[in-house]
Design a protein around this motif. Structure first.
Motif, PDB file in Angstrom:
ATOM      1  N   LEU A 133       0.837  -1.206   0.000  1.00 51.18           N
ATOM      2  CA  LEU A 133       0.000   0.000   0.000  1.00 51.18           C
ATOM      3  C   LEU A 133       0.874   1.260   0.000  1.00 51.18           C
ATOM      4  CD1 LEU A 133      -2.943   1.067   0.217  1.00 51.18           C
ATOM      5  CD2 LEU A 133      -2.618   1.121   2.697  1.00 51.18           C
ATOM      6  N   GLN A 134       1.910   1.238   0.835  1.00 45.07           N
ATOM      7  CA  GLN A 134       2.832   2.398   0.889  1.00 45.07           C
ATOM      8  C   GLN A 134       3.488   2.636  -0.467  1.00 45.07           C
ATOM      9  OE1 GLN A 134       5.903   2.287   3.877  1.00 45.07           O
ATOM     10  NE2 GLN A 134       4.449   1.751   5.488  1.00 45.07           N
ATOM     11  N   VAL A 135       3.969   1.541  -1.057  1.00 44.64           N
ATOM     12  CA  VAL A 135       4.650   1.647  -2.358  1.00 44.64           C
ATOM     13  C   VAL A 135       3.695   2.189  -3.417  1.00 44.64           C
ATOM     14  CG1 VAL A 135       5.665   0.265  -4.219  1.00 44.64           C
ATOM     15  CG2 VAL A 135       6.379  -0.111  -1.869  1.00 44.64           C
ATOM     16  N   ALA A 136       2.467   1.664  -3.419  1.00 47.10           N
ATOM     17  CA  ALA A 136       1.492   2.117  -4.424  1.00 47.10           C
ATOM     18  C   ALA A 136       1.172   3.597  -4.242  1.00 47.10           C
ATOM     19  CB  ALA A 136       0.225   1.270  -4.314  1.00 47.10           C
ATOM     20  N   ARG A 137       0.985   4.033  -3.013  1.00 42.93           N
ATOM     21  CA  ARG A 137       0.623   5.438  -2.771  1.00 42.93           C
ATOM     22  C   ARG A 137       1.766   6.378  -3.138  1.00 42.93           C
ATOM     23  NH1 ARG A 137      -3.058   4.628   2.632  1.00 42.93           N
ATOM     24  NH2 ARG A 137      -5.039   4.545   1.511  1.00 42.93           N
ATOM     25  N   ARG A 138       3.002   5.969  -2.783  1.00 38.86           N
ATOM     26  CA  ARG A 138       4.147   6.830  -3.161  1.00 38.86           C
ATOM     27  C   ARG A 138       4.296   6.887  -4.670  1.00 38.86           C
ATOM     28  NH1 ARG A 138       8.351   4.630   1.229  1.00 38.86           N
ATOM     29  NH2 ARG A 138       7.353   5.546   3.053  1.00 38.86           N
TER      30      ARG A 138
END
Lengths: 115, 280
Positions: free
Chosen positions: B38-43
């Protein structure tokens, strides 16, 4: 050709339409003995046949169907047959014109002699 | 941390503006690390706010986290940018199906199948949803709450699939299964002599078998394969490819003559093809 396997191989390869017959080590797909017509790549035939037989034997065992003793693959341009015995696989490659009932019977008899 | 995740992380660190975050997010999803994904996708989305692949990734992460409405919202963004995005249509179809919104699921899965004709999974899911729609629409609306009607339809479709080969099999000691490319049971049943249902186990054991056999025939220049018969000390198992990625399997006791098993396989393959291609 190894003398020990001469008779079983000859019994199969003399049948009409059979292009190759060989004994292969099931574990590593290495040729133990072979009788081939010209143009057949023994190493490829041995490797893929042993891998297929091994894979299906494991699948059948995993599904509690006991061990595969004989398999026959039919395709547009021919047949691949394999009969296993004691870690060895007897493999035959045949043309579409081959009489597969005869080939199967010969393979089953020849596989018994592999032990 | 897996080698793949480490490699992709390093690649992203070297080039933060690249799209490699999509692969990294996927790898994290597969590695069951949805929070990191989720973090990777949002960044990634901060740098590529209009890229369909980035929103598609985020949608799939939301599904992993059980955030179905968020997933639908992200796929809507994907479709606003790329209306023919097969993955977004398929994803929405699965989520809508899960939510019991069958008509909408049918529309999305049909769009997925149109957008990617090679997506056998979407085609299979579409036919399943259409069968369920047939059963739900035939039930009186006031007869039961929507949830119950859906559960009833699902049960009837499963029963229809389970009995698909009943006519071909008759009363003899033989059985048949239809498996998808992942070894999942689409139809049929496999009951052992002691009454145990082992269809899933058989399917799992044969996952990837179709591709393996295809590789063999390619190596040996034999052309397309049509049948494989394997004999064991207790059974004869015959299988044939069906459609683009499925496999039909017929099995009988060793005492059943080989020719009969092959005829059974032919009948089951025809039945399976008709069932997979018919428009419910």
């Amino acid at each position: 050709m190894s003398a020990a396997f001469g008779a079983p191989l000859a019994a199969v390869v003399r049948l009409r339409g059979v292009l190759a017959c060989m004994v292969v080590d099931e574990a590593d797909g290495i040729v133990v003995a072979s009788e081939l017509h010209v143009g057949i790549d023994a190493d490829v035939l041995a490797a893929v046949s042993a891998a297929l037989f091994r894979g299906l034997r494991r699948s059948a065992e995993a599904a509690a169907l006991s061990s595969v003793t004989y398999l026959q693959l039919e395709a547009e341009r021919g047949f691949l047959c394999a009969a296993g015995h004691d870690g060895l696989v007897l493999v035959a490659l045949a043309e579409p014109r081959a009489q597969m009932g005869l080939v199967r019977a010969a393979m089953m008899g020849a596989a018994e002699q592999l032990a | 941390m897996s080698d793949e995740i480490r490699r992709l992380s390093e690649e992203l660190a070297r080039e933060p503006s690249s799209l490699v975050f999509v692969q990294l997010g996927e790898a994290l999803r597969r590695g069951r690390q949805p929070d990191l994904a989720l973090q990777v996708a949002r960044r990634g989305l901060e740098r590529h706010p209009h890229h369909p692949a980035a929103h598609d990734l985020l949608a799939r992460v939301h599904v992993d986290r059980g955030e179905l409405q968020d997933a639908l919202d992200e796929w809507s963004v994907v479709l606003a940018v790329a209306p023919e995005h097969a993955g977004a249509h398929r994803g929405m179809g699965y989520v809508l199906f899960k939510q019991g919104r069958l008509e909408e699921a049918e529309q999305q899965l049909a769009a997925a199948a149109r957008a990617d004709g090679t997506d056998a999974g979407a085609g299979t899911a579409l036919r399943m949803v259409r069968r369920m729609l047939r059963y739900t629409s035939s039930a009186p609306v006031q007869a039961a709450p929507a949830g119950e009607r859906m559960a009833d339809a699902q049960q009837r479709v499963q029963e229809e699939a389970r009995c698909l080969f009943a006519e071909a099999l008759g009363d003899a000691d033989q059985t048949a299964l239809l498996l998808d490319g992942h070894g999942l049971v689409l139809a049929g049943a496999y009951v052992t002599s002691d009454g145990a249902e082992v269809a899933q186990e058989i399917g799992a054991a044969l996952a990837g078998a179709r591709e393996e056999i295809t590789r063999v025939t390619q190596h040996l220049h034999l052309g397309a394969w049509t049948t494989l018969v394997a004999e064991t000390s207790v059974a004869t198992i015959a299988m044939a490819p069906v459609m683009t990625d499925s496999l039909v399997l017929a099995a009988a006791a060793r005492s059943v003559p080989l020719g009969l098993v092959r005829r059974l396989l032919d009948r089951c393959a025809r039945r399976a093809t008709a069932w997979l291609t018919e428009d419910p």
